[in-house]
Design a protein around this motif. Structure first.
Motif, PDB file in Angstrom:
ATOM      1  N   VAL A 151       0.835  -1.204   0.000  1.00  0.00           N
ATOM      2  CA  VAL A 151       0.000   0.000   0.000  1.00  0.00           C
ATOM      3  C   VAL A 151       0.867   1.250   0.000  1.00  0.00           C
ATOM      4  O   VAL A 151       0.597   2.226  -0.721  1.00  0.00           O
ATOM      5  CB  VAL A 151      -0.942  -0.009   1.215  1.00  0.00           C
ATOM      6  CG1 VAL A 151      -1.670   1.323   1.345  1.00  0.00           C
ATOM      7  CG2 VAL A 151      -1.948  -1.142   1.096  1.00  0.00           C
ATOM      8  N   LYS A 154       2.502   1.518  -3.641  1.00  0.00           N
ATOM      9  CA  LYS A 154       1.630   1.620  -4.810  1.00  0.00           C
ATOM     10  C   LYS A 154       0.611   2.754  -4.717  1.00  0.00           C
ATOM     11  O   LYS A 154       0.130   3.239  -5.732  1.00  0.00           O
ATOM     12  CB  LYS A 154       0.886   0.298  -5.024  1.00  0.00           C
ATOM     13  CG  LYS A 154       1.795  -0.904  -5.314  1.00  0.00           C
ATOM     14  CD  LYS A 154       2.544  -0.719  -6.622  1.00  0.00           C
ATOM     15  CE  LYS A 154       3.407  -1.935  -6.929  1.00  0.00           C
ATOM     16  NZ  LYS A 154       4.144  -1.764  -8.198  1.00  0.00           N
ATOM     17  N   PHE A 155       0.279   3.197  -3.505  1.00  0.00           N
ATOM     18  CA  PHE A 155      -0.726   4.238  -3.341  1.00  0.00           C
ATOM     19  C   PHE A 155      -0.054   5.519  -2.827  1.00  0.00           C
ATOM     20  O   PHE A 155       0.686   5.483  -1.839  1.00  0.00           O
ATOM     21  CB  PHE A 155      -1.811   3.800  -2.353  1.00  0.00           C
ATOM     22  CG  PHE A 155      -2.629   2.638  -2.827  1.00  0.00           C
ATOM     23  CD1 PHE A 155      -3.800   2.833  -3.504  1.00  0.00           C
ATOM     24  CD2 PHE A 155      -2.202   1.329  -2.603  1.00  0.00           C
ATOM     25  CE1 PHE A 155      -4.563   1.768  -3.943  1.00  0.00           C
ATOM     26  CE2 PHE A 155      -2.948   0.249  -3.037  1.00  0.00           C
ATOM     27  CZ  PHE A 155      -4.135   0.472  -3.718  1.00  0.00           C
TER      28      PHE A 155
END
Length: 391
Positions: A151, A154-155
């Motif tokens: 997370v 990627k975010f």
């Protein structure tokens, strides 16, 4: 007059420059202090490094500031709604991954355990689900850091810019818990996707049938001293007798299905001493395992359901020691057929008695009866010997 105006304008300009410089210095100092505070909080070892490099004047100034603010109670300001939203989002997104993994693994593992160990050991579906939940929880602990790293990489999540004191506020803690709850609930709903592809009841029935077939193949032959025993289930849809364990499919036809099909169609036991010479004999059907020595004696007994319809046939091949099957062997197989019928009709019952245990009990009973018969015969011989000696 002009000279005064110029002088006044110059003074004003100088004050403006001084004010801007002061603001920049103040802003720079605040930024630097904030950076140092975060550095010390993240790496306590940096405190020793900073303490050893500051000048004596700076030490005195820090000590003066400490004395100035030592009685000041520092209170954290309430974060804005936007900060709370960002914080709840940051906390909730990883928990979506946790929910997906937790529910998916629990469903898949629980289904496999229910269809395998549940059939073998007779454990309930709830117990299988509990074991699956243990496995999913272990995976959550083991792969929790992996999900968090994924997370984070990627975010592009925003920083809520909350201080350490603000993190302790009730509003911030509630926002985090709310984000966790929403995230885990949403993830668990997504994690139910294996249910779209799993037919647990059908798989459990198939596994239960396989266990019954194996029990008859392995255990029943020792009950009546046969070379081989098999259980064939009637499939009314395609009109055949099936045994998936040996990949056998026999047509339910008197002429094409051999002796075993005749037994199923008539619903009566069949005992044959010389099977190959019987007109009903069909090699491909009556010797499904292709036994090397061929078939000599044969015994087939139908399995009835509660309505009296034939649902299966037990086949016994070749009595040991070149013997023939007797009426007592037929009697034993008929008793076994009653238990097989119950097992086939209670495939949905996780607490049903395992067929192998029933067969073992029948063997124990048979051994006990044989021992009793031997004792009776021995007693008769003893009495006869005593009568002969008295004469």
């Amino acid at each position: 007059m002009i000279s005064r105006l110029r002088s006044s304008s110059s003074s004003a300009t100088q004050r403006t420059k001084t004010s801007l410089t002061t603001q920049r210095l103040s802003s720079t100092t605040s930024s630097d202090l904030k950076y140092l505070a975060e550095l010390i909080e993240e790496s306590p070892d940096a405190l020793n490094t900073i303490s050893s490099t500051v000048s004596e004047t700076t030490r005195l100034e820090i000590a003066s500031l400490r004395n100035k603010f030592k009685d000041t109670v520092i209170k954290a300001s309430e974060p804005t709604r936007n900060q709370l939203t960002i914080y709840a989002t940051n906390i909730g997104i990883p928990f979506i991954g946790f929910g997906i993994m937790d529910n998916a693994i629990m469903i898949i593992a629980g289904d496999q355990i229910d269809a395998s160990l549940g059939v073998i050991f007779g454990i309930s579906t709830m117990c299988a689900a509990a074991i699956g939940n243990i496995l999913s929880d272990l995976c959550g602990v083991l792969f929790g850091a992996t999900i968090e790293d994924f997370v984070a990489n990627k975010f592009n999540l925003k920083d809520p810019n909350l201080s350490r004191l603000q993190m302790k506020l009730r509003s911030v803690r509630f926002a985090g818990q709310f984000g966790m709850g929403i995230g885990i609930a949403f993830g668990c709903v997504i994690g139910m996707f294996p249910l779209l592809y799993i037919d647990g009841e059908q798989k459990k029935k198939e596994e239960g049938l396989s266990v019954i077939l194996r029990d008859v193949m392995i255990e029943a032959k020792t009950l009546i001293a046969a070379e081989s025993t098999n259980l064939f289930l009637i499939d009314e849809d395609d009109g055949t007798l099936n045994n998936k364990e040996i990949s056998a499919k026999i047509p339910l036809d008197e002429k094409k299905g051999g002796i075993i099909a005749n037994c199923a169609l008539r619903g009566l036991p069949v005992v044959v001493s010389n099977a190959t010479k019987d007109r009903r004999f069909v090699e491909a059907c009556d010797n499904p395992e292709s036994l090397a020595g061929g078939i000599d004696s044969l015994l087939c007994v139908p399995v009835m359901n509660n309505e009296g319809h034939v649902i299966a046939v037990i086949q016994a091949i070749n009595k040991q020691n070149n013997g023939t099957f007797t009426w007592y062997d037929e009697f034993l197989l008929q008793n076994l057929c009653n238990h097989v019928s119950v097992s086939l009709q209670e495939l949905d019952n996780p607490h049903a008695t395992r067929l192998s245990k029933v067969i073992e009990l029948m063997k124990e009973t048979e051994r006990h009866e044989q021992d009793q018969e031997k004792k009776v015969l021995q007693a008769r011989k003893t009495r006869r010997s005593s009568s002969s000696s008295e004469r």
